[in-house]
Design a protein around this motif. Structure first.
Motif, PDB file in Angstrom:
ATOM      1  N   SER A  88       0.840  -1.197   0.000  1.00 54.23           N
ATOM      2  CA  SER A  88       0.000   0.000   0.000  1.00 54.23           C
ATOM      3  C   SER A  88       0.877   1.249   0.000  1.00 54.23           C
ATOM      4  O   SER A  88       1.790   1.374   0.813  1.00 54.23           O
ATOM      5  N   GLY A  89       0.624   2.136  -0.926  1.00 52.29           N
ATOM      6  CA  GLY A  89       1.365   3.391  -1.007  1.00 52.29           C
ATOM      7  C   GLY A  89       2.633   3.315  -1.833  1.00 52.29           C
ATOM      8  O   GLY A  89       3.331   4.317  -1.972  1.00 52.29           O
ATOM      9  N   SER A  90       2.948   2.153  -2.408  1.00 53.04           N
ATOM     10  CA  SER A  90       4.173   2.065  -3.212  1.00 53.04           C
ATOM     11  C   SER A  90       3.960   2.738  -4.560  1.00 53.04           C
ATOM     12  O   SER A  90       2.876   2.727  -5.124  1.00 53.04           O
ATOM     13  N   LEU A  91       5.015   3.339  -5.051  1.00 52.02           N
ATOM     14  CA  LEU A  91       5.014   3.997  -6.357  1.00 52.02           C
ATOM     15  C   LEU A  91       6.073   3.341  -7.227  1.00 52.02           C
ATOM     16  O   LEU A  91       7.109   2.890  -6.725  1.00 52.02           O
ATOM     17  N   TRP A  92       5.838   3.306  -8.538  1.00 45.11           N
ATOM     18  CA  TRP A  92       6.778   2.710  -9.467  1.00 45.11           C
ATOM     19  C   TRP A  92       7.344   3.770 -10.390  1.00 45.11           C
ATOM     20  O   TRP A  92       6.611   4.529 -11.012  1.00 45.11           O
ATOM     21  N   ASN A  96      13.596   4.706 -13.897  1.00 42.96           N
ATOM     22  CA  ASN A  96      14.751   4.268 -13.115  1.00 42.96           C
ATOM     23  C   ASN A  96      14.565   2.889 -12.491  1.00 42.96           C
ATOM     24  O   ASN A  96      15.453   2.404 -11.801  1.00 42.96           O
ATOM     25  N   TYR A  97      13.392   2.281 -12.708  1.00 46.44           N
ATOM     26  CA  TYR A  97      13.081   0.951 -12.173  1.00 46.44           C
ATOM     27  C   TYR A  97      13.216   0.926 -10.651  1.00 46.44           C
ATOM     28  O   TYR A  97      13.979   0.137 -10.088  1.00 46.44           O
ATOM     29  N   VAL A  98      12.450   1.811 -10.017  1.00 49.74           N
ATOM     30  CA  VAL A  98      12.497   1.953  -8.563  1.00 49.74           C
ATOM     31  C   VAL A  98      11.090   1.784  -7.992  1.00 49.74           C
ATOM     32  O   VAL A  98      10.148   2.427  -8.460  1.00 49.74           O
ATOM     33  N   ILE A  99      10.969   0.910  -6.985  1.00 48.95           N
ATOM     34  CA  ILE A  99       9.747   0.844  -6.179  1.00 48.95           C
ATOM     35  C   ILE A  99      10.004   1.747  -4.989  1.00 48.95           C
ATOM     36  O   ILE A  99      10.947   1.527  -4.225  1.00 48.95           O
ATOM     37  N   SER A 100       9.194   2.799  -4.864  1.00 48.96           N
ATOM     38  CA  SER A 100       9.460   3.748  -3.787  1.00 48.96           C
ATOM     39  C   SER A 100       8.291   3.828  -2.816  1.00 48.96           C
ATOM     40  O   SER A 100       7.135   3.594  -3.166  1.00 48.96           O
ATOM     41  N   LEU A 101       8.665   4.131  -1.602  1.00 54.57           N
ATOM     42  CA  LEU A 101       7.700   4.370  -0.527  1.00 54.57           C
ATOM     43  C   LEU A 101       8.047   5.702   0.113  1.00 54.57           C
ATOM     44  O   LEU A 101       9.220   6.065   0.196  1.00 54.57           O
ATOM     45  N   LEU A 120      13.786  -1.494  -2.162  1.00 54.80           N
ATOM     46  CA  LEU A 120      12.940  -0.308  -2.060  1.00 54.80           C
ATOM     47  C   LEU A 120      13.762   0.971  -2.129  1.00 54.80           C
ATOM     48  O   LEU A 120      14.822   1.077  -1.515  1.00 54.80           O
ATOM     49  N   ASN A 121      13.230   1.941  -2.861  1.00 55.00           N
ATOM     50  CA  ASN A 121      13.838   3.267  -2.988  1.00 55.00           C
ATOM     51  C   ASN A 121      15.236   3.227  -3.604  1.00 55.00           C
ATOM     52  O   ASN A 121      16.043   4.132  -3.377  1.00 55.00           O
ATOM     53  N   VAL A 122      15.543   2.171  -4.346  1.00 55.10           N
ATOM     54  CA  VAL A 122      16.813   2.050  -5.070  1.00 55.10           C
ATOM     55  C   VAL A 122      16.518   1.454  -6.447  1.00 55.10           C
ATOM     56  O   VAL A 122      15.568   0.684  -6.594  1.00 55.10           O
ATOM     57  N   PRO A 123      17.324   1.795  -7.451  1.00 53.41           N
ATOM     58  CA  PRO A 123      17.132   1.171  -8.766  1.00 53.41           C
ATOM     59  C   PRO A 123      17.319  -0.346  -8.665  1.00 53.41           C
ATOM     60  O   PRO A 123      18.252  -0.821  -8.011  1.00 53.41           O
ATOM     61  N   LEU A 124      16.430  -1.094  -9.304  1.00 55.77           N
ATOM     62  CA  LEU A 124      16.480  -2.553  -9.248  1.00 55.77           C
ATOM     63  C   LEU A 124      17.469  -3.080 -10.287  1.00 55.77           C
ATOM     64  O   LEU A 124      17.281  -2.879 -11.492  1.00 55.77           O
TER      65      LEU A 124
END
Length: 144
Positions: A88-92, A96-101, A120-124
């Protein structure tokens, strides 16, 4: 080929470096692009082909079993990433291929799941290759 992973004697496990992983994953993407069917996973012949490519490129002794096990590691990463998208609340970030919170959600999640910090919050790393290999359910059935 010896099972020593190129370490020169003994039965030492192969230590996959980031460039080795990227090279291996790109070889699998090339196989898929070339028409290899992967609904039931990669066949032994393909694992051995990629092992040979890696061995030649890196000057190591790498066998199909090592490639198979390393590919399983990357599949597990893909499964983890797929679950993190649903937080919940994650953004894509598709650039940069980053899942951010947001910070508060991130800190709460990492407190409960400290191993997720690498996702999370880093490029995959190798996201594009993982998507090509595992993204539509291909190459996963035979991997379990």
């Amino acid at each position: 080929m010896a099972v020593d992973g190129g370490h020169g004697g003994g039965n030492h496990p192969l230590r996959w470096t980031s460039p080795m992983s990227g090279f291996m994953l790109r070889r699998f993407v090339e196989l898929i692009a070339g028409g290899v069917k992967t609904e039931k996973g990669f066949k032994e012949v393909h694992l051995n082909q990629v092992a040979k490519n890696c061995s030649e490129h890196f000057g190591l002794s790498i066998i199909g079993t090592q490639v198979y096990n390393h590919l399983r590691k990357w599949r597990a990463r893909w499964v983890k990433i797929s679950k993190l998208w649903d937080i919940s609340g994650s953004l894509w970030d598709d650039n940069n291929y980053v899942i951010s919170l947001e910070e508060e959600n991130y800190l709460g999640h990492i407190k409960d799941h400290p191993k997720d910090v690498e996702y999370l919050n880093v490029p995959l790393e190798n996201y594009v290759q993982m998507l090509a290999i595992f993204g539509s359910g291909i190459a996963t059935e035979g991997m379990q």
